[in-house]
Design a protein around this motif. Structure first.
Motif, PDB file in Angstrom:
ATOM      1  N   THR A 110       5.620   2.583  12.342  1.00  0.00           N
ATOM      2  CA  THR A 110       6.699   2.731  11.229  1.00  0.00           C
ATOM      3  C   THR A 110       7.454   4.058  11.605  1.00  0.00           C
ATOM      4  OG1 THR A 110       5.749   0.850   9.890  1.00  0.00           O
ATOM      5  CG2 THR A 110       7.637   2.194   9.000  1.00  0.00           C
ATOM      6  N   PRO A 111       6.647   5.080  11.448  1.00  0.00           N
ATOM      7  CA  PRO A 111       7.375   6.375  11.501  1.00  0.00           C
ATOM      8  C   PRO A 111       7.919   6.544  12.761  1.00  0.00           C
ATOM      9  CG  PRO A 111       4.997   6.856  11.286  1.00  0.00           C
ATOM     10  CD  PRO A 111       5.400   5.272  11.077  1.00  0.00           C
ATOM     11  N   ILE A 112       7.435   6.115  13.655  1.00  0.00           N
ATOM     12  CA  ILE A 112       8.007   6.219  15.329  1.00  0.00           C
ATOM     13  C   ILE A 112       9.379   5.404  15.378  1.00  0.00           C
ATOM     14  CG2 ILE A 112       7.635   6.026  17.760  1.00  0.00           C
ATOM     15  CD1 ILE A 112       5.692   7.876  15.855  1.00  0.00           C
ATOM     16  N   THR A 222      -0.239   8.718   3.543  1.00  0.00           N
ATOM     17  CA  THR A 222       0.720   9.831   3.174  1.00  0.00           C
ATOM     18  C   THR A 222       1.581  10.169   4.195  1.00  0.00           C
ATOM     19  OG1 THR A 222      -1.091  11.300   3.508  1.00  0.00           O
ATOM     20  CG2 THR A 222      -0.734  10.539   1.356  1.00  0.00           C
ATOM     21  N   VAL A 223       1.722   9.560   5.554  1.00  0.00           N
ATOM     22  CA  VAL A 223       2.574  10.040   6.323  1.00  0.00           C
ATOM     23  C   VAL A 223       3.232   8.707   7.009  1.00  0.00           C
ATOM     24  CG1 VAL A 223       1.105   9.806   8.729  1.00  0.00           C
ATOM     25  CG2 VAL A 223       2.991  11.547   8.473  1.00  0.00           C
ATOM     26  N   SER A 224       2.949   7.445   6.282  1.00  0.00           N
ATOM     27  CA  SER A 224       3.391   6.183   6.629  1.00  0.00           C
ATOM     28  C   SER A 224       4.046   5.547   5.460  1.00  0.00           C
ATOM     29  CB  SER A 224       2.244   5.212   7.264  1.00  0.00           C
ATOM     30  OG  SER A 224       1.700   6.020   8.291  1.00  0.00           O
ATOM     31  N   GLY A 225       4.848   6.304   4.744  1.00  0.00           N
ATOM     32  CA  GLY A 225       5.644   5.665   3.767  1.00  0.00           C
ATOM     33  C   GLY A 225       4.588   5.185   2.568  1.00  0.00           C
ATOM     34  N   LEU A 226       3.415   5.777   2.418  1.00  0.00           N
ATOM     35  CA  LEU A 226       2.591   5.281   1.302  1.00  0.00           C
ATOM     36  C   LEU A 226       2.061   3.822   1.342  1.00  0.00           C
ATOM     37  CD1 LEU A 226       4.003   7.124  -1.566  1.00  0.00           C
ATOM     38  CD2 LEU A 226       2.079   7.988   0.009  1.00  0.00           C
ATOM     39  N   LEU A 227       2.268   3.147   2.552  1.00  0.00           N
ATOM     40  CA  LEU A 227       1.835   1.951   2.625  1.00  0.00           C
ATOM     41  C   LEU A 227       0.115   1.863   3.442  1.00  0.00           C
ATOM     42  CD1 LEU A 227       4.841  -0.166   3.700  1.00  0.00           C
ATOM     43  CD2 LEU A 227       3.716   0.562   1.550  1.00  0.00           C
ATOM     44  N   SER A 228      -0.541   1.137   2.980  1.00  0.00           N
ATOM     45  CA  SER A 228      -1.932   0.615   3.761  1.00  0.00           C
ATOM     46  C   SER A 228      -1.786   0.030   4.833  1.00  0.00           C
ATOM     47  CB  SER A 228      -2.680  -0.137   2.632  1.00  0.00           C
ATOM     48  OG  SER A 228      -2.248  -1.654   2.684  1.00  0.00           O
ATOM     49  N   GLN A 258       8.396  11.774   4.694  1.00  0.00           N
ATOM     50  CA  GLN A 258       9.795  12.058   5.075  1.00  0.00           C
ATOM     51  C   GLN A 258      10.012  13.480   5.656  1.00  0.00           C
ATOM     52  OE1 GLN A 258      12.028   9.386   5.042  1.00  0.00           O
ATOM     53  NE2 GLN A 258      13.246  10.851   4.259  1.00  0.00           N
ATOM     54  N   LEU A 259       9.205  14.321   5.302  1.00  0.00           N
ATOM     55  CA  LEU A 259       8.769  15.688   5.811  1.00  0.00           C
ATOM     56  C   LEU A 259       8.303  15.560   7.324  1.00  0.00           C
ATOM     57  CD1 LEU A 259       8.518  18.873   5.890  1.00  0.00           C
ATOM     58  CD2 LEU A 259       5.935  18.294   5.593  1.00  0.00           C
TER      59      LEU A 259
END
Length: 377
Positions: A110-112, A222-228, A258-259
């Motif tokens: 997701t963050p990628i 905490t680095v993936s949009g707060l998702l499990s 977001q950071l």
């Protein structure tokens, strides 16, 4: 094609801590259910045959030392990550153009996917639709998510996105799932997977084949949009619904999602020229992009050396080794060089959990995590 896909699919809901314009999650919110199981109990259940996707690990609460190390790794590696993102984005854009849907594999992808979308919007003024969907080893890809994307974007190609490859297990699941989907629905989806790091040479679209630390692999929700991570259970998910996920809203004060994205984005313009050249080089020399699956020999040697029956207990690469330490029961960590700065967080986690470090200078990957066999090997 669409006439065979008139199935009514669940509508997406707002999930996670990312802005909606960054990503649409094709996932069902299971936040009201208690799905977490302690690490030892969960490991025993998995090794006794229960599927890992039916339960969730308890989220790791990082120490202050570890969080400080994450920030240092992010500062030190931001440009390298940005370069890999830019290279992948240029390959996708030059091969498929603007009629492309980005489909990130939740949750590491997701963050990628967000970074690729942001890069193309900043550099090429192209705003690609971006979704996050579930794929699960042993279960396959979320077909409802594929149908939904095809319904919404019938003229687009789907480009799958993930963070990195280990031994290529998810890549194999993706290939099998897409081929079966194409056969059932008479579609022609590509199973190409775009990743930032491909040390096992399992994909054709990558930013680098160096096994380096991608800071988003160092943390969980905490680095993936707060998702499990994603869940699939017949008692919780109806036939028309997406695979499930939990939204950890209570972790908001610890959220670094977001950071991470903003830190990497700040380097995009400075890496555009070199990444464009690299992407063009790959396009002109397709042999450089061959998927050789070279990491397989390493895994077979490790399996033999440590007498491990189940190869799924061996997790190669920085990203996968980090996952072993964060949410499994680790037995040993193999590294090719203890002085490798990409392994600092691995060494911290191993020390915190009392895990033995073994040095193997011939290892093709930077490191490899071995999950503790809970039955006699």
């Amino acid at each position: 094609m669409l006439s065979t896909m008139m199935k009514q699919i669940q509508r997406p809901t707002i999930l996670g801590s990312y802005p909606p314009e960054d990503v649409t999650f094709l996932l069902k919110d299971l936040s009201e259910f208690n799905l977490e199981i302690g690490t030892e109990d969960r490991e025993e259940a998995i090794q006794n045959g229960r599927h890992y996707s039916e339960m969730l690990p308890i989220e790791y609460k990082p120490s202050n030392e570890y969080i400080q190390l994450f920030h240092k790794l992010l500062r030190d590696n931001a440009r390298q990550v940005a370069s890999a993102v830019a290279t992948v984005a240029e390959l996708i854009f030059r091969e498929h153009g603007s009629i492309t849907v980005l489909a990130s594999l939740a949750r590491a992808g997701t963050p990628i996917g967000i970074l690729i979308k942001r890069y193309l919007k900043m550099v090429h003024s192209v705003d690609l639709p971006h979704y996050s969907i579930s794929i699960i080893r042993g279960k396959g890809i979320d077909e409802n998510a594929l149908i939904y994307m095809l319904q919404q974007h019938p003229d687009h190609e789907i480009q799958f996105v993930d963070g990195w490859t280990g031994k290529g297990a998810i890549r194999q699941v993706l290939i099998k799932s897409v081929l079966e989907f194409n056969q059932q629905y008479k579609t022609s989806l590509s199973h190409d997977l775009a990743v930032l790091a491909d040390p096992g040479e399992c994909v054709n679209t990558f930013g680098t084949r160096k096994d380096f630390v991608i800071p988003s692999s160092c943390l969980n929700s905490t680095v993936s949009g707060l998702l499990s991570r994603t869940v699939i259970r017949n008692d919780l998910i109806e036939n028309h619904e997406f695979h499930g996920v939990k939204f950890y809203k209570d972790w908001g004060k610890d959220d670094l999602s977001q950071l991470f994205v903003e830190t990497i984005c700040a380097y995009f313009y400075s890496v555009t020229e070199e990444s464009s050249r690299l992407a063009l080089g790959y396009l002109e020399c397709p042999d450089q992009r061959s998927d050789t699956w070279k990491g397989t020999k390493d895994l077979q040697a490790i399996q033999k050396e440590f007498n491990i029956r189940d190869i799924n207990l061996i997790k190669p690469g920085v990203g996968e080794t980090t996952r072993v330490l964060l949410r499994r029961v680790p037995w040993k960590i193999i590294v090719n060089d203890k002085e490798n700065t990409d392994l600092k967080h691995i060494l911290v986690l191993a020390r915190e959990r009392g895990v033995e470090i073994v040095v193997n200078t011939k290892l093709a990957y930077a490191c490899c995590g071995i999950i503790k066999p809970l039955h006699d090997e």
